[in-house]
Design a protein around this motif. Sequence first.
Motif, PDB file in Angstrom:
ATOM      1  N   TYR A  37      -6.145   5.688   8.317  1.00  0.00           N
ATOM      2  CA  TYR A  37      -5.372   6.472   7.354  1.00  0.00           C
ATOM      3  C   TYR A  37      -6.302   6.975   6.266  1.00  0.00           C
ATOM      4  O   TYR A  37      -7.482   6.584   6.222  1.00  0.00           O
ATOM      5  CB  TYR A  37      -4.221   5.635   6.764  1.00  0.00           C
ATOM      6  CG  TYR A  37      -4.604   4.496   5.833  1.00  0.00           C
ATOM      7  CD1 TYR A  37      -5.087   3.277   6.323  1.00  0.00           C
ATOM      8  CD2 TYR A  37      -4.484   4.620   4.447  1.00  0.00           C
ATOM      9  CE1 TYR A  37      -5.418   2.231   5.471  1.00  0.00           C
ATOM     10  CE2 TYR A  37      -4.807   3.568   3.587  1.00  0.00           C
ATOM     11  CZ  TYR A  37      -5.277   2.377   4.107  1.00  0.00           C
ATOM     12  OH  TYR A  37      -5.610   1.336   3.262  1.00  0.00           O
ATOM     13  N   TYR A  69      -1.848   9.619   8.307  1.00  0.00           N
ATOM     14  CA  TYR A  69      -1.071   8.881   7.287  1.00  0.00           C
ATOM     15  C   TYR A  69      -1.774   9.034   5.928  1.00  0.00           C
ATOM     16  O   TYR A  69      -2.942   8.663   5.777  1.00  0.00           O
ATOM     17  CB  TYR A  69      -1.025   7.414   7.713  1.00  0.00           C
ATOM     18  CG  TYR A  69      -0.162   6.504   6.874  1.00  0.00           C
ATOM     19  CD1 TYR A  69       1.158   6.243   7.221  1.00  0.00           C
ATOM     20  CD2 TYR A  69      -0.681   5.869   5.742  1.00  0.00           C
ATOM     21  CE1 TYR A  69       1.941   5.379   6.468  1.00  0.00           C
ATOM     22  CE2 TYR A  69       0.096   5.010   4.983  1.00  0.00           C
ATOM     23  CZ  TYR A  69       1.401   4.769   5.354  1.00  0.00           C
ATOM     24  OH  TYR A  69       2.177   3.911   4.612  1.00  0.00           O
ATOM     25  N   ASP A  71      -1.943   7.893   2.170  1.00  0.00           N
ATOM     26  CA  ASP A  71      -1.590   6.873   1.166  1.00  0.00           C
ATOM     27  C   ASP A  71      -1.985   7.433  -0.202  1.00  0.00           C
ATOM     28  O   ASP A  71      -3.170   7.588  -0.498  1.00  0.00           O
ATOM     29  CB  ASP A  71      -2.369   5.582   1.491  1.00  0.00           C
ATOM     30  CG  ASP A  71      -2.399   4.588   0.336  1.00  0.00           C
ATOM     31  OD1 ASP A  71      -1.481   4.585  -0.498  1.00  0.00           O
ATOM     32  OD2 ASP A  71      -3.369   3.779   0.295  1.00  0.00           O
ATOM     33  N   ASN A  92       2.867   9.943   2.950  1.00  0.00           N
ATOM     34  CA  ASN A  92       3.534   8.884   3.719  1.00  0.00           C
ATOM     35  C   ASN A  92       3.761   7.619   2.893  1.00  0.00           C
ATOM     36  O   ASN A  92       4.701   6.868   3.152  1.00  0.00           O
ATOM     37  CB  ASN A  92       2.695   8.495   4.942  1.00  0.00           C
ATOM     38  CG  ASN A  92       2.450   9.657   5.857  1.00  0.00           C
ATOM     39  OD1 ASN A  92       1.437  10.342   5.748  1.00  0.00           O
ATOM     40  ND2 ASN A  92       3.382   9.930   6.751  1.00  0.00           N
TER      41      ASN A  92
END
Length: 231
Positions: A37, A69, A71, A92
């Motif tokens: 991610y 993803y 973060d 996300n």
Amino acid sequence: MSRHATPCCKIGPSILCADLSCLADECQRMMQSGADYLHLDVMDGHFVPNLTFGHPIVKCLRPKMPDVYFDMHMMVENPEKWVESMSDAGANQYTFHVEACEDIPTLCRKIQEAGMRVGIALKPGTPVETILPYSELFDVALVMTVEPGFGGQRFMEDMMAKVQYLRTNFPNLDIEVDGGVGPSTIDVCAEAGANMIVSGTAITGASDPSQVIALLRNSVENAIQKSQLER
Ligand SMILES: O=C(CO)[C@H](O)[C@H](O)COP(=O)(O)O
Ligand SMILES: [Fe+2]
């Protein structure tokens, strides 16, 4: 019922110290190097004495990497203000600082309702007990291992007590560490129980980022395996 599944190792490079003039390329380079991610550091110049970027940049990145993803590490005052914009931009996970928030349950619910995973971050001086009353409301606990605001700082090993405490009391929680994490500091993070590993300069500045990511992953996976055998 607990919101947490059995944690697995995830490596999330921070692109804070990468060449931001080619942000999308740098993000792609991290994913091609084996990242799980991306950890995107948002700073507002108030909560921390530094500035980076906000949701307009995330919105531009999203179509270039539809499945990655994101973060969002929100080092901002009034974190409740950016929930919808970050969700619309394609984030996300929305990781806010507990020190910046007055009504933690309301913010956690707002993030969840906006379709993002809830991350709650602790500065080094904030006791781990601060977040315990909300354990059913967040998905990820982020233990800062430097003072937030800048990349390339020295890892604070004494923060591992927080990680250990969380892992002991919440075996299935996603526990993230951020700040000064790299090949020389990963083993203590892994042994303490961290499973989401943010690493900035150690990865983006390496001549072979894939080698660093593999090394970090190996350390965490070994520690997870060891702890499962001991259970
Ligand atoms: O949140 C951060 C700083 O506030 C960054 O994510 C962090 O510092 C990553 O960079 P490095 O691994 O170089 O410390
Ligand atoms: Fe960060």
